[in-house]
Design a protein around this motif. Structure first.
Motif, PDB file in Angstrom:
ATOM      1  N   GLU A 109     -21.149 110.574 -74.063  1.00  0.00           N
ATOM      2  CA  GLU A 109     -20.320 111.335 -75.012  1.00  0.00           C
ATOM      3  C   GLU A 109     -21.066 111.562 -76.324  1.00  0.00           C
ATOM      4  OE1 GLU A 109     -15.649 110.148 -74.286  1.00  0.00           O
ATOM      5  OE2 GLU A 109     -16.856 108.886 -75.576  1.00  0.00           O
ATOM      6  N   LEU A 110     -21.689 110.500 -76.815  1.00  0.00           N
ATOM      7  CA  LEU A 110     -22.374 110.596 -78.104  1.00  0.00           C
ATOM      8  C   LEU A 110     -23.609 111.483 -78.023  1.00  0.00           C
ATOM      9  CD1 LEU A 110     -22.089 106.854 -79.140  1.00  0.00           C
ATOM     10  CD2 LEU A 110     -20.781 108.762 -80.059  1.00  0.00           C
ATOM     11  N   ASN A 161     -29.189 104.899 -72.153  1.00  0.00           N
ATOM     12  CA  ASN A 161     -29.688 104.123 -73.287  1.00  0.00           C
ATOM     13  C   ASN A 161     -29.462 104.859 -74.594  1.00  0.00           C
ATOM     14  OD1 ASN A 161     -31.147 101.743 -72.055  1.00  0.00           O
ATOM     15  ND2 ASN A 161     -32.054 103.436 -70.916  1.00  0.00           N
ATOM     16  N   ILE A 162     -29.287 104.059 -75.659  1.00  0.00           N
ATOM     17  CA  ILE A 162     -29.178 104.611 -77.005  1.00  0.00           C
ATOM     18  C   ILE A 162     -29.706 103.571 -77.985  1.00  0.00           C
ATOM     19  CG2 ILE A 162     -26.824 103.811 -77.518  1.00  0.00           C
ATOM     20  CD1 ILE A 162     -26.362 106.683 -78.743  1.00  0.00           C
ATOM     21  N   ARG A 219     -20.942 104.153 -86.385  1.00  0.00           N
ATOM     22  CA  ARG A 219     -20.960 105.601 -86.531  1.00  0.00           C
ATOM     23  C   ARG A 219     -22.193 106.182 -85.847  1.00  0.00           C
ATOM     24  NH1 ARG A 219     -21.602 106.022 -93.026  1.00  0.00           N
ATOM     25  NH2 ARG A 219     -23.408 104.692 -93.231  1.00  0.00           N
ATOM     26  N   VAL A 220     -22.092 107.460 -85.520  1.00  0.00           N
ATOM     27  CA  VAL A 220     -23.186 108.147 -84.840  1.00  0.00           C
ATOM     28  C   VAL A 220     -24.099 108.783 -85.875  1.00  0.00           C
ATOM     29  CG1 VAL A 220     -21.958 110.335 -84.562  1.00  0.00           C
ATOM     30  CG2 VAL A 220     -23.730 109.704 -82.921  1.00  0.00           C
ATOM     31  N   THR A 229     -30.175 111.123 -81.002  1.00  0.00           N
ATOM     32  CA  THR A 229     -28.888 110.535 -81.364  1.00  0.00           C
ATOM     33  C   THR A 229     -28.988 109.014 -81.307  1.00  0.00           C
ATOM     34  OG1 THR A 229     -27.746 112.443 -80.425  1.00  0.00           O
ATOM     35  CG2 THR A 229     -26.432 110.465 -80.784  1.00  0.00           C
ATOM     36  N   SER A 230     -28.447 108.367 -82.321  1.00  0.00           N
ATOM     37  CA  SER A 230     -28.388 106.901 -82.355  1.00  0.00           C
ATOM     38  C   SER A 230     -27.050 106.496 -82.952  1.00  0.00           C
ATOM     39  CB  SER A 230     -29.542 106.332 -83.188  1.00  0.00           C
ATOM     40  OG  SER A 230     -29.423 106.726 -84.536  1.00  0.00           O
TER      41      SER A 230
END
Length: 182
Positions: free
Chosen positions: A65-66, A115-116, A148-149, A156-157
């Motif tokens: 999603e992120l 992964n993030i 928070r993103v 993206t992290s």
């Protein structure tokens, strides 16, 4: 905050009176709701126990999603459950306001092997760094609460917020048990 810090606990239900409802125009929003409560000196808070009332304590977002989101709302806070699969050593940091703190980056992975990267600041580093230094036989599963993103240079992290975010590693949490069992 210090007035209510010892009286109000997360994951608990309360009866409250003598508070003000205000428009939630805060820079960082812990809730997607438009309104929030403002306590004053007359505010009264009484804990209640209603076991039949369902309480969903977390608002989970997934890694896909992120990463896949076309719009990033950087001031919206959310929760995430994942396994810690890598880390960088903690580093000292001085913020733009002159505050001395710590910073540590970790890599998170969900059950589908997505992964993030996650950047922790301040108390979140202090809570997690000792656990990362231990020899572990089981995976380290965490619940990131009020994170928070961030999107920078096309990547993206997620990152903690200095004042609000917490990292939960309590293996008795239902969400951690479910993640581990799957």
């Amino acid at each position: 905050m210090s007035t209510w810090d010892n009286q109000i606990k997360e994951f608990t239900m309360y009866n409250m009176k003598h508070f003000v409802v205000v428009d939630n125009k805060a820079r960082v929003r812990a809730s997607q709701l438009r309104l929030s409560l403002l306590f004053c000196n007359r505010t009264e808070v009484q804990e209640v126990d209603i076991p039949a009332f369902p309480l969903e304590a977390f608002r989970f977002r997934t890694i896909p999603e992120l990463i896949g989101s076309t719009v990033v709302i950087e001031n919206e806070l959310f929760d995430m459950v994942a396994e810690v699969v890598g880390k960088e050593d903690p580093k000292d940091l001085v913020t733009s306001t002159g505050m001395e703190t710590k910073r540590m980056a970790i890599n998170l992975q969900d059950l589908e092997k997505n992964n993030i990267r996650c950047v922790l600041f301040g108390p979140c580093v202090d809570d997690l760094a000792p656990l990362m230094a231990e020899e572990r036989t089981e995976p380290l599963i965490v619940v990131l609460h009020f994170f928070r993103v961030n999107r920078w240079d096309g990547k993206t992290s997620v990152q903690s917020h200095f004042d609000i975010s917490t990292v939960r590693v309590d293996s008795s949490l239902k969400e951690i048990q479910e993640f581990r069992n799957r």
